[in-house]
Design an enzyme around this catalytic site. Structure first.
Site, PDB file in Angstrom:
ATOM      1  N   MET A   1     -16.011 -38.767  -6.981  1.00 55.03           N
ATOM      2  CA  MET A   1     -16.035 -37.472  -6.382  1.00 55.03           C
ATOM      3  C   MET A   1     -15.818 -36.419  -7.468  1.00 55.03           C
ATOM      4  O   MET A   1     -15.226 -36.724  -8.427  1.00 55.03           O
ATOM      5  CB  MET A   1     -14.887 -37.332  -5.440  1.00 55.03           C
TER       6      MET A   1
ATOM      7  N   SER B   1     -17.256 -42.905   2.412  1.00 54.88           N
ATOM      8  CA  SER B   1     -18.304 -42.500   1.477  1.00 54.88           C
ATOM      9  C   SER B   1     -17.678 -41.722   0.331  1.00 54.88           C
ATOM     10  O   SER B   1     -16.651 -41.068   0.509  1.00 54.88           O
ATOM     11  CB  SER B   1     -19.318 -41.599   2.180  1.00 54.88           C
ATOM     12  N   ASP B   2     -18.288 -41.786  -0.836  1.00 54.72           N
ATOM     13  CA  ASP B   2     -17.907 -40.808  -1.845  1.00 54.72           C
ATOM     14  C   ASP B   2     -18.357 -39.448  -1.315  1.00 54.72           C
ATOM     15  O   ASP B   2     -19.148 -39.366  -0.368  1.00 54.72           O
ATOM     16  CB  ASP B   2     -18.553 -41.128  -3.194  1.00 54.72           C
ATOM     17  N   TRP B   3     -17.840 -38.366  -1.902  1.00 50.98           N
ATOM     18  CA  TRP B   3     -18.050 -37.031  -1.325  1.00 50.98           C
ATOM     19  C   TRP B   3     -19.528 -36.622  -1.377  1.00 50.98           C
ATOM     20  O   TRP B   3     -20.078 -36.461  -2.458  1.00 50.98           O
ATOM     21  CB  TRP B   3     -17.146 -36.024  -2.026  1.00 50.98           C
TER      22      TRP B   3
ATOM     23  N   ALA C   1     -21.948 -38.581  -0.536  1.00 47.61           N
ATOM     24  CA  ALA C   1     -22.788 -39.741  -0.865  1.00 47.61           C
ATOM     25  C   ALA C   1     -23.563 -40.223   0.352  1.00 47.61           C
ATOM     26  O   ALA C   1     -24.534 -40.957   0.212  1.00 47.61           O
ATOM     27  CB  ALA C   1     -21.942 -40.883  -1.419  1.00 47.61           C
TER      28      ALA C   1
END
Ligand SMILES: *[C@@H]1O[C@H](CO)[C@@H](O)[C@H](O)[C@H]1NC(C)=O
Ligand SMILES: *[C@@H]1O[C@H](CO)[C@@H](O)[C@H](O)[C@H]1NC(C)=O
Ligand SMILES: *[C@@H]1O[C@H](CO)[C@@H](O)[C@H](O)[C@H]1NC(C)=O
Ligand SMILES: *[C@@H]1O[C@H](CO)[C@@H](O)[C@H](O)[C@H]1NC(C)=O
Ligand SMILES: *[C@@H]1O[C@H](CO)[C@@H](O)[C@H](O)[C@H]1NC(C)=O
Ligand SMILES: *[C@@H]1O[C@H](CO)[C@@H](O)[C@H](O)[C@H]1NC(C)=O
Ligand SMILES: *[C@@H]1O[C@H](CO)[C@@H](O)[C@H](O)[C@H]1NC(C)=O
Length: 878
Positions: free
Chosen positions: A1, A286-288, A290
């Site tokens: 992130m 989720s990654d930010w 993603a």
């Protein structure tokens, strides 16, 4: 992130959005990848709750979930939007059922964008200690600080990037370029953090080895890491497996694709590898930004969307989930059991850490340092309120931070015992890295600059320094006789005298892709493996005028030392890695010999960057989806150097002391007998059962007169929309499910069976002991590294040796000895069998070499698994 939106003006956002509409067509479509790589379907998402260690938490969670409305459930599985709360991620709540919003916050080495927190040494520094006790203690201290500020979810540790690419931007957040070192660093951090009730997030799943081109953006799909199943299991997945085995509560999905399929919707990866094979019981976040789809990502096993917004144009109040998730349930596209499982996973994790009991709410705001401010900075009009309460969470954590910084310092070279320094030594100190950034220690957002003492890399994995104990501060405090030249070019006025010791400070930085520093977009794209700011020239110039030169390096990873390593006056070289706030006295304690250095290299230092395989170079711009194919397989870092018989400048694990150690009286004892494949896995236990009927549309209707905040993400739908979705469920239009889709739960693969995989994989097959004696003239700590060499009879290609365990002793006095115990597990002597999809011991009767020593190229004790004997003083395999 994570994206740095404070820097986005409204105008740039609009320009950005304009391009998005022009360019966003077709980017979610799969783009061809190299032949042979396949992103296979794996459905359905396995229900959580089947391991006995989580049963009680799942029971508690299921009681609540069975009573939640649709809108409450979809509120819990996503963030309320970027900048829509105090933390970097804030979930929706279900207050009626007593479920608060959860606060998710960066990052691995300390609280990001906060105050009165500790800036701990980075992961790479922690890895260099080779000290399991300190790895765990750092985790406990981090956990106490996150809890102290009211953070539910700590967004660390990072175990991927593994450091495959020496120029990769975020290798320093992890613990080193070996899966086992990385695994111990990660798992012990998880255990430490979670011991105080904070949910840890192991990240980034998986093969996130380059910063540039990582994200699915408006213009391009994210880079595709193409790798085979054996490489995945034996290298990149290994630390995740250990983190899951330690009970990690959350796993973060990476931005990139694997085999052409975005990790956030890669069903093989999430449903198959993570949830079924590794038996992960927590939630997948989720990654930010993603997440790139709604229904597809849910079916593929994603449980929590962060920060909640769509990836193309965040901030406009659009989401793939929240209200769209409610719609997808009502229209029948996402099966109800998938949502129930996601919510149950999140709430079970909350119960598993005991967060239902007296957990504090957030008392800080990642968006501002002011006491008062907007409660929802992402809204145009936000109510104001108290946002920072400035709670001091540092306790005595500076001590563990200092101990790690000190015990990580890796002495690479020390000719004629130049170090330790005498207290009376006359020092001439050079290099801006020796003193604090003159503009202020936190003057660059997310540490996005390399100015002054380098204590950490940049990006979301950074923290604000409460203070910086710089090397100069420490020399001063010690009463050293020194003159400091705060410059990176050699000054003409330094007046060398014959007795002087010159100490030169140089650095090399890297970070996350959303900030570019001195032309490096996260990765060391333009700096390469060179010291920054003409550091090589500074060392050369100092070495030309002074006969005794000590070089101190603050660095994110390997740098090439050749331009000055062999100059006669360069007598000593130390890597102090990234020490965080404790750069000063940790260093002077080593320089002056209060303690002997005991750090070891968590990666190889080559003589030339050309010594790496070409496939480890950064991937440049490619139209369409950038392809990054892991053709080197298992052969990264020392595995490559050993195979290619290239002598590096310093081998993995290298690190000198001021004393010497002997390793004697080694023994090897067989424990669990080996079979070619592990015994059959235990069957899955039962998981919560809920009604699978689609709930009434009314469960998603907006409540009357609700005071909406513009751009805030809500889970409700307009009545007409909800009713239309419900009507669609009974229409003939069906969602175009992916090939291989099914909604019948599976028994799970043979390689699974418990958290981390089949529990038999972790059986000890050999236990080893060795006597370590301090044979030198000063006290010191020793590190024993244990490497496995597969039997010669084995036909499958394996690296010459692979690290499997390590231990560090306490301080051993002169002549003092201690017995060190290590173990080899079944997994340690197995290879991943791609055909059988299981861990395979290729020769159960074969003679495995169990090597011990102080570096991969200094293995002097060998035990044989079959012979049962151990020899000392033998020639190593490298
Ligand atoms: C990628 O493709 C390779 C080669 O077919 C396969 O072995 C591997 O399992 C695939 N990985 C994923 C995550 O789909
Ligand atoms: C479910 O909710 C209802 C009404 O809100 C409440 O009366 C009941 O006790 C709840 N049941 C459980 C198991 O929490
Ligand atoms: C969702 O969470 C938000 C933020 O806490 C809250 O205002 C809203 O009422 C929640 N919605 C539901 C359905 O509980
Ligand atoms: C149901 O709603 C979701 C979210 O809007 C949408 O992606 C999906 O295509 C819809 N399904 C059908 C069958 O219309
Ligand atoms: C080390 O010390 C010895 C004895 O003083 C000297 O002969 C030798 O040249 C020194 N070596 C280096 C590399 O300075
Ligand atoms: C520092 O070292 C120089 C050179 O050896 C000496 O002249 C001076 O007196 C020393 N200063 C102190 C404070 O010890
Ligand atoms: C270690 O081995 C040596 C011989 O190699 C032996 O003399 C000594 O007694 C042993 N020490 C211990 C503590 O077993």
């Amino acid at each position: 992130m994570i994206f740095l939106f404070h820097h986005f003006t409204m105008l740039s956002l609009i320009v950005f959005s304009f391009f998005s509409t022009v360019l966003s067509t077709a980017i979610d479509r799969r783009i061809p990848i190299p032949a042979g790589y396949v992103a296979a379907p794996y459905y359905p998402a396995p229900h959580g709750g089947w391991t006995s260690d989580w049963t009680e938490s799942y029971r508690k969670a299921s009681l609540i979930v069975s009573n939640l409305t649709l809108a409450e459930k979809t509120n819990i599985t996503a963030g309320t939007g970027i900048f829509m709360g105090r933390c970097v991620g804030n979930t929706g709540s279900a207050l009626r059922a007593g479920i608060p919003q959860l606060c998710l916050q960066d990052g691995p080495l300390g609280l990001r964008n906060s105050d009165h927190n500790t800036a701990f040494p980075a992961g790479i520094t922690t890895g260099a200690t080779f000290d399991k006790t300190l790895m765990r203690a750092r985790g406990v201290a981090l956990g106490e600080e996150f809890r102290g500020k009211g953070v539910n979810v700590y967004l660390g540790p990072s175990v991927g990037a593994l450091g495959r690419k020496p120029r990769g931007g975020r290798n320093w957040e992890g613990f080193g370029s070996d899966p086992v070192l990385q695994a111990f660093g990660g798992a012990l951090t998880v255990e430490g953090v979670q011991s105080v009730g904070v949910i840890a997030t192991i990240k980034h799943l998986i093969a996130n080895e380059q910063e540039q081109f990582r994200m699915y953006s408006l213009v391009q799909p994210g880079i595709s890491s193409n790798l085979d199943d054996r490489t995945l299991h034996e290298l990149y997945l290994w630390p995740f497996a250990e983190g899951v085995r330690s009970g990690v509560g959350s796993v973060m999905i990476a931005y990139n694709a694997v085999n052409g399929s975005a990790c956030s919707q890669n069903s093989y990866l999430i449903n198959g590898v993570l949830k079924d094979e590794l038996g992960f019981q927590g939630f997948v976040v989720s990654d930010w930004l993603a997440q790139i789809s709604g229904v597809a990502s849910a079916l593929a096993g994603l449980d929590l969307s962060m920060p909640g917004d769509i990836h193309t144009i965040p901030l406009l109040g659009s989401s793939y989930w929240m209200y769209e998730y409610s719609r997808s349930i009502l229209n029948g596209s996402i099966p109800v059991d998938r949502l129930n499982d996601a919510v149950t996973r999140i709430l079970a994790t909350w119960f598993q850490m005991g967060q239902d009991q007296n957990y504090p709410p957030p008392t800080f705001d990642t968006n501002t340092l002011n006491a008062q401010g907007p409660l929802y900075p992402g809204a145009l009009f936000s109510p104001q309120g108290v946002v920072n309460e400035f709670v001091n969470v540092q306790a005595n954590h500076a001590e563990v931070a200092r101990e790690i910084a000190r015990d990580a310092i890796t002495l690479l070279k020390n000719v004629n015992s130049t170090l330790p320094l005498a207290q009376a030594a006359t020092l001439k100190i050079f290099g801006t890295d020796a003193e604090k950034n003159p503009d202020g220690i936190n003057s660059c957002t997310d540490q996005g600059c390399n100015k002054g003492t380098l204590g950490m890399g940049w990006g979301s994995g950074s923290a604000r320094y409460p203070y910086m104990d710089s090397p100069i501060d420490a020399f001063k405090a010690r009463g050293s006789n020194y003159t400091f030249f705060n410059t990176d070019s050699f000054p003409s006025n330094s007046k060398p005298s014959p007795g002087d010791v010159a100490v030169v400070f140089i650095s090399a930085d890297s970070g996350e892709n959303y900030i570019t520093v001195e032309n490096n977009p996260g990765d060391r794209t333009s700096a390469g493996l060179k010291a920054w700011h003409n550091g090589d020239k500074l060392v050369q110039d100092v070495a030309a005028k002074y006969s005794t030169v000590v070089v101190v390096v603050h660095t994110v990873g390997p740098i090439i030392l050749e331009p000055w390593h062999d100059l006669p006056s360069v007598k000593a070289i130390l890597f102090a890695h990234l020490p965080g706030q404790e750069a000063g006295s940790s260093l002077t304690q080593v320089l002056y010999g209060d303690v002997s250095p005991s750090g070891h290299l968590p990666y190889t230092i080559p003589k030339s960057e050309a010594d790496y395989p070409a496939s480890l170079s950064l991937v440049g711009f490619q139209p369409g989806q950038p392809q990054d194919t892991f053709t080197e397989g298992l052969y990264i870092d020392y595995r490559h150097f050993n195979k290619a018989k290239i002598t590096p400048r310093y081998a993995f694990g290298h690190g000198l002391s001021y004393t010497t150690f002997s390793f004697t009286n080694a023994t090897i004892t067989p424990v669990t007998p080996l079979s070619s494949y592990p015994p059959a896995r235990p069957a899955k236990g039962s998981t919560p059962a809920y009604s699978t009927a689609i709930p009434p549309a009314s469960e998603a209707y907006w409540p009357a007169n609700f005071p909406r905040i513009w751009r805030y993400l809500y889970s409700w739908l307009e009545k007409s929309d909800a009713d239309a979705a419900a009507a669609r469920a009974s229409s003939t239009t069906k969602y175009p499910y992916p090939a291989g889709y099914s909604n019948v739960q599976r028994p799970g693969p043979a390689a699974g069976g418990a958290q981390g995989g089949n529990p038999a994989l972790f059986d000890t097959v050999f236990s080893i002991s060795v006597r370590v004696t301090n044979t030198g003239k000063r006290p010191g700590k020793a590190v024993v590294q244990l490497y496995i060499q597969f039997p010669e009879s084995v036909e499958v290609d394996t690296p010459v040796v692979q690290l499997r365990d390590f231990e560090k002793t306490g301080v051993l006095g002169v002549g003092e000895g201690t017995e060190v115990r290590l173990r080899v597990t079944r997994k340690d002597v197995s290879v991943w069998d791609m055909e059988k999809q299981n861990w395979w011991v290729p020769d159960t009767e074969g003679e495995y070499g169990v090597w011990m020593g102080e570096a991969v190229d200094r293995l002097e004790v060998r035990c044989g698994s079959r012979s049962g004997g151990c020899e000392e003083g033998v020639e190593g395999p490298i």
